[in-house]
Design an enzyme around this catalytic site. Structure first.
Site, short mmCIF file in Angstrom:
data_model
loop_
_atom_site.label_atom_id
_atom_site.label_comp_id
_atom_site.label_asym_id
_atom_site.label_seq_id
_atom_site.Cartn_x
_atom_site.Cartn_y
_atom_site.Cartn_z
N GLY A 1 0.78 -1.12 -0.18
CA GLY A 1 -0.08 -0.09 -0.04
C GLY A 1 1.01 1.32 -0.28
N ASP B 1 -3.78 -12.12 5.10
CA ASP B 1 -5.17 -11.37 5.08
C ASP B 1 -5.55 -11.16 6.41
OD1 ASP B 1 -7.77 -10.84 5.26
OD2 ASP B 1 -8.44 -12.16 3.76
N TYR C 1 -17.52 3.53 6.94
CA TYR C 1 -15.89 3.56 7.19
C TYR C 1 -15.51 4.20 8.48
CZ TYR C 1 -11.18 4.91 6.28
OH TYR C 1 -9.98 5.23 6.37
N LEU D 1 1.07 3.83 2.14
CA LEU D 1 1.79 4.26 3.34
C LEU D 1 2.78 3.16 3.71
CD1 LEU D 1 2.52 5.91 5.97
CD2 LEU D 1 0.29 4.99 6.85
N ALA E 1 -6.36 -1.95 5.42
CA ALA E 1 -7.83 -1.27 5.53
C ALA E 1 -8.64 -1.32 4.20
CB ALA E 1 -7.51 0.22 5.75
N1 LIG Z 1 -5.87 7.04 1.98
C1 LIG Z 1 -6.32 7.92 2.51
O1 LIG Z 1 -6.70 8.95 2.15
C2 LIG Z 1 -6.35 7.55 4.02
C3 LIG Z 1 -6.71 8.85 4.87
C4 LIG Z 1 -6.78 8.74 6.29
C5 LIG Z 1 -6.23 7.58 6.84
N2 LIG Z 1 -6.00 6.52 5.97
C6 LIG Z 1 -5.82 5.11 6.45
O2 LIG Z 1 -4.16 4.87 6.19
C7 LIG Z 1 -4.03 3.66 6.10
C8 LIG Z 1 -3.27 3.29 4.94
O3 LIG Z 1 -3.92 3.70 3.72
P1 LIG Z 1 -3.31 3.82 2.42
O4 LIG Z 1 -3.50 4.98 1.60
O5 LIG Z 1 -1.71 3.38 2.46
O6 LIG Z 1 -3.99 2.61 1.60
P2 LIG Z 1 -3.64 1.56 0.32
O7 LIG Z 1 -2.57 1.99 -0.45
O8 LIG Z 1 -4.85 1.15 -0.15
O9 LIG Z 1 -3.03 0.54 1.44
C9 LIG Z 1 -3.94 -0.32 2.29
C10 LIG Z 1 -3.55 -1.83 2.04
O10 LIG Z 1 -4.26 -2.94 3.07
C11 LIG Z 1 -4.42 -4.09 2.11
N3 LIG Z 1 -5.39 -4.56 2.48
C12 LIG Z 1 -6.83 -4.42 2.58
N4 LIG Z 1 -7.68 -5.53 2.89
C13 LIG Z 1 -6.52 -6.30 3.38
C14 LIG Z 1 -6.84 -7.59 4.17
N5 LIG Z 1 -7.99 -7.95 4.61
N6 LIG Z 1 -5.66 -7.96 4.76
C15 LIG Z 1 -4.42 -7.65 4.44
N7 LIG Z 1 -4.48 -6.46 3.76
C16 LIG Z 1 -5.38 -5.80 3.23
C17 LIG Z 1 -4.72 -3.29 0.68
O11 LIG Z 1 -4.37 -4.40 -0.16
P3 LIG Z 1 -5.18 -4.70 -1.60
O12 LIG Z 1 -5.72 -3.53 -2.30
O13 LIG Z 1 -4.57 -5.73 -2.26
O14 LIG Z 1 -6.80 -5.34 -1.02
C18 LIG Z 1 -3.57 -2.33 0.50
O15 LIG Z 1 -2.24 -2.92 -0.12
C19 LIG Z 1 -5.45 2.81 6.04
O16 LIG Z 1 -5.48 2.11 7.62
C20 LIG Z 1 -6.33 3.95 5.89
O17 LIG Z 1 -7.40 3.69 6.65
C21 LIG Z 1 -6.05 6.69 4.71
#
Ligand SMILES: NC(=O)c1ccc[n+]([C@@H]2O[C@H](COP(=O)([O-])OP(=O)(O)OC[C@H]3O[C@@H](n4cnc5c(N)ncnc54)[C@H](OP(=O)(O)O)[C@@H]3O)[C@@H](O)[C@H]2O)c1
Length: 287
Positions: free
Chosen positions: A10, A34, A123, A12, A58
């Site tokens: 992901g 998972d 969410y 982050l 997430a």
């Molecule tokens: N993006 C934003 O704007 C934002 C803002 C505030 C907070 N956050 C929080 O920051 C964190 C990181 O976000 P990010 O932007 O880096 O998101 P990201 O790039 O989508 O990374 C999240 C990763 O979690 C993986 N994932 C999803 N379901 C899963 C599962 N059941 N088991 C294991 N891995 C799983 C996804 O893999 P797949 O895609 O292969 O499923 C993805 O690689 C999250 O907790 C999010 O809630 C994000």
């Protein structure tokens, strides 16, 4: 400090892996672990016995979470209960990533760590529940709330990030309408990753708000992206109501930290500086 990163690959997690590269770190992508497979999580962490687990996994497609609320709670909350119990049993520190969407956005001044969450979407509610499980079942925990993330790897859960989407649409010559009534802080995952590691190494515990500095609407953010990238698309402001998303979103979700300074950790630079650095890194900056 031996660290395991969940949600590897992901945006982050990719920057955390890079920031932690001077110590043993293993990033496990969704395909390898998972977080909803409770037994496998216990088995893998029990075999590895890391000092720290960082959970970036997430389901964060905010609109899809409205219909797929069971999946949202499975990934964002129930998996955290299991993870928290496993980490507590192993005496491992659990660092969990949360969001500004735990707040309703009715405030007009920055949300502090001590403010009570009051989510307005499935969410947001699932992330509040995840926070509850982490803080209740794992004594050694850090919860990091951030907002508006963009990073070099792009969010796999959303098919890229806001910055890249804006640049792609502008280059395609599309007129763009972007919401001007949701104020947040765009945050670069490179900066966030460095600050999370600083907090862990300084022995921080509990909830931390970590974002770049300042705040803006998505419309202002888009305008700044285009200015820095030397693009001039037809850009107009719109409202959340006119845009018509399925999930409600906070109108104001700027967060401030009362906890970084006492820990000796400086705040992150302003969001405009972070954006310029990101655009430079991606080769998008205008000459
Ligand atoms: N993006 C934003 O704007 C934002 C803002 C505030 C907070 N956050 C929080 O920051 C964190 C990181 O976000 P990010 O932007 O880096 O998101 P990201 O790039 O989508 O990374 C999240 C990763 O979690 C993986 N994932 C999803 N379901 C899963 C599962 N059941 N088991 C294991 N891995 C799983 C996804 O893999 P797949 O895609 O292969 O499923 C993805 O690689 C999250 O907790 C999010 O809630 C994000």
């Amino acid at each position: 400090m031996k660290t395991i990163l969940l949600g590897g690959g992901g945006q982050l997690a990719t920057d955390l892996e890079k920031t932690l590269a001077d110590a043993p770190v293993t990033a496990l992508p969704h395909s390898e672990l998972d977080v909803c497979d409770f037994n496998e999580v216990r088995r893998v962490l029990g075999a590895e016995r890391p000092d720290v687990v960082i959970n970036t996994a997430a389901f964060h497609h905010v609109d899809n979470c409205e219909d797929e609320w069971q999946k949202a709670f499975n990934v964002n909350a129930f998996a955290c209960k299991n993870l928290a119990s496993v980490c507590a049993d192993l005496d491992t520190t659990l660092v969990h990533i949360s969001t500004d969407y735990v707040f309703s956005g009715t405030q007009s001044t920055p949300y502090k760590e001590s403010d009570l969450p009051d989510p307005v979407s499935a969410y947001g509610a699932s992330k509040v529940a995840g926070e509850f499980f982490v803080k209740t079942y794992c004594p050694n925990h850090v919860i990091v709330r951030s907002s508006g993330l963009y990073g070099v790897a792009g969010a796999s859960g959303k098919g890229g990030n806001f910055v890249e989407t804006m640049i792609r649409l502008a280059k395609a010559g599309k007129p763009l309408s972007v919401v001007d009534d949701q104020i947040m802080v765009p945050t670069c995952t490179n900066d966030l990753a460095e600050k999370i590691v600083e907090v862990i190494r300084a022995g921080g515990r509990g909830i931390f708000h970590i974002t770049n500095g300042g705040g803006c609407s998505w419309y202002e953010f888009a305008g700044q992206i285009f200015e820095c990238a030397g693009l001039r698309p037809e850009l107009s402001p719109t409202t959340t109501e006119a845009y018509g998303c399925k999930a409600a979103r906070p109108a104001y979700s700027v967060m401030s930290s009362e906890k970084l300074k006492p820990l000796g950790v400086d705040p992150l630079p302003p969001w405009r500086d972070a954006l310029r650095r990101y655009l430079g890194q991606k080769g998008h900056l205008a000459a």
